[in-house]
Write a protein that holds these residues in place. Sequence first.
Motif, PDB file in Angstrom:
ATOM      1  N   GLU A 131       0.818  -1.217   0.000  1.00 55.75           N
ATOM      2  CA  GLU A 131       0.000   0.000   0.000  1.00 55.75           C
ATOM      3  C   GLU A 131       0.849   1.263   0.000  1.00 55.75           C
ATOM      4  OE1 GLU A 131      -3.869  -1.550   2.522  1.00 55.75           O
ATOM      5  OE2 GLU A 131      -2.207  -0.656   3.618  1.00 55.75           O
ATOM      6  N   ARG A 132       2.140   1.121  -0.182  1.00 59.53           N
ATOM      7  CA  ARG A 132       3.046   2.260   0.001  1.00 59.53           C
ATOM      8  C   ARG A 132       3.023   3.237  -1.160  1.00 59.53           C
ATOM      9  NH1 ARG A 132       7.948   0.551   3.005  1.00 59.53           N
ATOM     10  NH2 ARG A 132       6.390   0.961   4.612  1.00 59.53           N
ATOM     11  N   PHE A 133       2.935   2.747  -2.408  1.00 61.18           N
ATOM     12  CA  PHE A 133       3.062   3.599  -3.578  1.00 61.18           C
ATOM     13  C   PHE A 133       1.691   4.018  -4.090  1.00 61.18           C
ATOM     14  CE2 PHE A 133       7.052   1.371  -3.378  1.00 61.18           C
ATOM     15  CZ  PHE A 133       7.990   2.316  -3.778  1.00 61.18           C
ATOM     16  N   LEU A 134       1.514   5.320  -4.221  1.00 57.27           N
ATOM     17  CA  LEU A 134       0.298   5.918  -4.768  1.00 57.27           C
ATOM     18  C   LEU A 134       0.700   6.675  -6.031  1.00 57.27           C
ATOM     19  CD1 LEU A 134      -2.740   6.179  -3.958  1.00 57.27           C
ATOM     20  CD2 LEU A 134      -2.151   8.364  -2.930  1.00 57.27           C
ATOM     21  N   VAL A 135       0.195   6.236  -7.198  1.00 63.07           N
ATOM     22  CA  VAL A 135       0.688   6.733  -8.487  1.00 63.07           C
ATOM     23  C   VAL A 135      -0.464   7.305  -9.298  1.00 63.07           C
ATOM     24  CG1 VAL A 135       1.994   6.149 -10.579  1.00 63.07           C
ATOM     25  CG2 VAL A 135       2.489   4.967  -8.430  1.00 63.07           C
ATOM     26  N   ASP A 162      -6.222  11.564 -10.832  1.00 61.27           N
ATOM     27  CA  ASP A 162      -6.660  10.244 -10.402  1.00 61.27           C
ATOM     28  C   ASP A 162      -5.439   9.432 -10.023  1.00 61.27           C
ATOM     29  OD1 ASP A 162      -9.368  10.738 -10.894  1.00 61.27           O
ATOM     30  OD2 ASP A 162      -9.096  10.342 -13.029  1.00 61.27           O
ATOM     31  N   MET A 163      -5.377   9.012  -8.745  1.00 59.33           N
ATOM     32  CA  MET A 163      -4.242   8.251  -8.252  1.00 59.33           C
ATOM     33  C   MET A 163      -4.747   6.947  -7.664  1.00 59.33           C
ATOM     34  SD  MET A 163      -1.860  11.199  -6.525  1.00 59.33           S
ATOM     35  CE  MET A 163      -0.408  10.164  -6.689  1.00 59.33           C
ATOM     36  N   ILE A 164      -3.975   5.892  -7.865  1.00 53.25           N
ATOM     37  CA  ILE A 164      -4.349   4.588  -7.349  1.00 53.25           C
ATOM     38  C   ILE A 164      -3.155   3.977  -6.633  1.00 53.25           C
ATOM     39  CG2 ILE A 164      -6.050   4.177  -9.166  1.00 53.25           C
ATOM     40  CD1 ILE A 164      -4.018   2.293 -10.468  1.00 53.25           C
ATOM     41  N   VAL A 165      -3.450   3.033  -5.756  1.00 55.54           N
ATOM     42  CA  VAL A 165      -2.410   2.282  -5.055  1.00 55.54           C
ATOM     43  C   VAL A 165      -1.992   1.125  -5.942  1.00 55.54           C
ATOM     44  CG1 VAL A 165      -1.864   0.909  -3.016  1.00 55.54           C
ATOM     45  CG2 VAL A 165      -3.327   2.929  -2.804  1.00 55.54           C
ATOM     46  N   VAL A 166      -0.694   0.995  -6.181  1.00 56.19           N
ATOM     47  CA  VAL A 166      -0.176  -0.080  -7.024  1.00 56.19           C
ATOM     48  C   VAL A 166       0.860  -0.877  -6.249  1.00 56.19           C
ATOM     49  CG1 VAL A 166      -0.614   1.088  -9.200  1.00 56.19           C
ATOM     50  CG2 VAL A 166       1.540   1.476  -8.024  1.00 56.19           C
ATOM     51  N   GLY A 167       1.010  -2.127  -6.640  1.00 54.96           N
ATOM     52  CA  GLY A 167       1.981  -2.989  -5.996  1.00 54.96           C
ATOM     53  C   GLY A 167       3.346  -2.889  -6.651  1.00 54.96           C
ATOM     54  N   THR A 168       4.314  -3.556  -6.057  1.00 52.82           N
ATOM     55  CA  THR A 168       5.675  -3.618  -6.583  1.00 52.82           C
ATOM     56  C   THR A 168       6.046  -5.089  -6.772  1.00 52.82           C
ATOM     57  OG1 THR A 168       6.623  -3.630  -4.354  1.00 52.82           O
ATOM     58  CG2 THR A 168       6.291  -1.485  -5.396  1.00 52.82           C
ATOM     59  N   PRO A 169       7.146  -5.371  -7.473  1.00 48.47           N
ATOM     60  CA  PRO A 169       7.511  -6.784  -7.682  1.00 48.47           C
ATOM     61  C   PRO A 169       7.638  -7.587  -6.402  1.00 48.47           C
ATOM     62  CG  PRO A 169       8.797  -5.368  -9.115  1.00 48.47           C
ATOM     63  CD  PRO A 169       8.016  -4.458  -8.223  1.00 48.47           C
ATOM     64  N   SER A 170       8.017  -6.943  -5.305  1.00 45.52           N
ATOM     65  CA  SER A 170       8.186  -7.684  -4.061  1.00 45.52           C
ATOM     66  C   SER A 170       6.862  -8.020  -3.388  1.00 45.52           C
ATOM     67  CB  SER A 170       9.061  -6.880  -3.088  1.00 45.52           C
ATOM     68  OG  SER A 170       8.482  -5.610  -2.842  1.00 45.52           O
ATOM     69  N   THR A 171       5.784  -7.350  -3.784  1.00 47.41           N
ATOM     70  CA  THR A 171       4.482  -7.603  -3.155  1.00 47.41           C
ATOM     71  C   THR A 171       3.422  -8.054  -4.148  1.00 47.41           C
ATOM     72  OG1 THR A 171       3.808  -5.279  -3.444  1.00 47.41           O
ATOM     73  CG2 THR A 171       4.949  -5.859  -1.408  1.00 47.41           C
TER      74      THR A 171
END
Length: 725
Positions: free
Chosen positions: A525-529, A590-599
Amino acid sequence: MDLESGFYQNHVKRESWRTVFTLAYQSLGVVYGDLSTSPLYVYKSTFAEDIEHTETNDEIFGVLSFIFWTLTLVPLLKYVFIVLRADDNGEGGTFALYSLLCRHAKVNSLPSFQSADEDLSTYKKDITSPAPSTVRAKIKSTLEKYRVLQRVLLLLALLGACMVIGDGILTPAISVFSAVSGVELAMAKEHHKYVEVPVACIVLIALFALQHYGTHRVGFLFAPVVRKRCLQISDTSLSCQLRHIAFTSIVYPSLVLAYMGQAAYLSMHHDFQSDYRIGFYVSVPEKLRWPVLVIAVMAAVVGSQAIITGTFSIIKQCSALGCFPRVKIVHTSSKMHGQIYIPEINWILMVLCLAVTIGFRDTKRLGNASGLAVITVMLVTTCLMSLVIVLCWHHNVILAVCFVLFFGMIEALYFSASLIKFLEGAWVPIALSLTFMIVMCVWHYGTLKKYEFDVQNKVSVDWLLGLGPSLGIVRVRGIGLIHTELVSGIPAIFSHFVTNLPAFHQVLVFLCVKSVPIPHVKHEERFLVGHIGPREYRMYRCIVRYGYRDAHKDDLQFENDLVCSIAEYIRTGSTGLNGKDKDVTRQNEDMIVVGTPSTHLHGILLCEDDGVNPDVAGTSEHREIQSPPAPPMKARKKVRFVIPENPKIDRGAREELRDLMDAREAGIAYILGHSYVRAKQGSSFMKKMVINCGYDFLRRNCRASTLALSSPHSSTLEVGMVYHI
């Protein structure tokens, strides 16, 4: 598959139990060590006044009763059964209570707060709300309406934090000095005063020198000592009670037994030559005093470790919430979260602790100073806890009033008694807390005003859209990473840069690293893009959210996670449900929460160099997108995105991904703002002193942001601006 799942769950369960037992063993060495040292100085400090000993021993048994009921009502009833239930996702303290109130009553002091932060899974606890209460709603609306009340609430939390820091100076001094004072019974009175202070200073220096090894190592090292110390004070006290008094048939915990044993000894020995004969060591058999002294000194070291660790933790929380200058935070354990060491604070605490020890040289004044610090923190906790009962737990207001009246009256008695000793040592925690309070308030005020200046002077999206996709300048290969504290809009630093330079990177990322009022943010939930402007502008905003106990890691992995989060947003978030481009308005992003390769293992993966990833290469679930061929030049890293086969992505998103890969291959440039803050003309004298002198001094002497420290110097560009606030 079920067998694998069951094995994994059992393994996790075993690991969790192992972690619990490990932390419990360390707490024996770190937390409970502080409790085991209190009998060393409590009676000596209490009877240091002009109290006459009578044959009936009323004063001794009165003090014992006072100690027993205080231990029962405050630490046991208030903290163990009530306050510990108000944890902030496992974290405690005054700032944990404050963060709970910030989330439930929306009195957040962080200017970068967003409504999207409320969607974090750990933002609010699952509380079954009862029927709406008119009084509760009125209290909540009053706090949210009046900024004066919000500032009072923040000052209350800062006061508690400052007193904890002051206690981090006083507790090691009184614990170690009281333990070392046992030498007064082993040598002539005219000699021991020349030994106590030097030995105490040597022990304190060694204590602070051990801090960089981490709490977990110190806890493991001294846990057996504390266990032996607790058994020792119980055995010594039982022997005294069996020989001298009538209430030995009741078995109390070791700490209560220690106070009972000393009271038993004092009740039978009234021929005190001076107050130094009232300490703990007089009740120890003479042949055991040296072994007991050594164990007591080691236990005092452990007890001091507890408050030093708490000081590091509270300063990190204050810094994360914008209330303390940035300091170097070293994480001493890669396995156990939250164990930190702050070098600058450690040495400041050591110097102040030595100064207090050398200056006072007796437990009476040290006890007066430490007592005021501790009771002030208790009062602050009581006030904040009353609001938590109403606003967070949704209990009746009458219950909160009863809580304040009952525990507040008890603590008010101690507080007033401590204030009476102002000239006899109690002035020290007031002076220390006032100093730290000024530092915190100046830093918070300056940071808040600087952010307000950024908001007022940010560039409008209309200006950006008017420039066209090329932004009126030449777009060169690469990613331009612009660090900003804004969560919306275009920072003024960008227009300042564009005005003075004729070119910029083909992909622009406005990066905001901010803290939220919760202890931890899950990595997924860390990155908001989101996009800034239409898709063809190739401009993105990425907000990276950390909790006030999270570790900030700005390294190569962070770069890859950042790029992958943007790629994942392009793949899943840049189109609507109907497959058409989202309508990016001029005022809303418009921003959404996206995952990363580690999650997010089923999302986009980043491969460099040979492009082979053993986890995904050769599978049917992923395929590669390569960047377009570049003209011959010197060797460089080859970057590829490995994306899932499904769902299908449209042509525009595919081209956007290729541009992003091409920019990542060319490298990342870090554009950092370097601000010079000055009070604007016409400001009051006080504001000029705070901004031009206080805040400027703190800003120039604190550490730079973690992004500035970790970014390569050859790829970093600083843009200077003057802020007139």
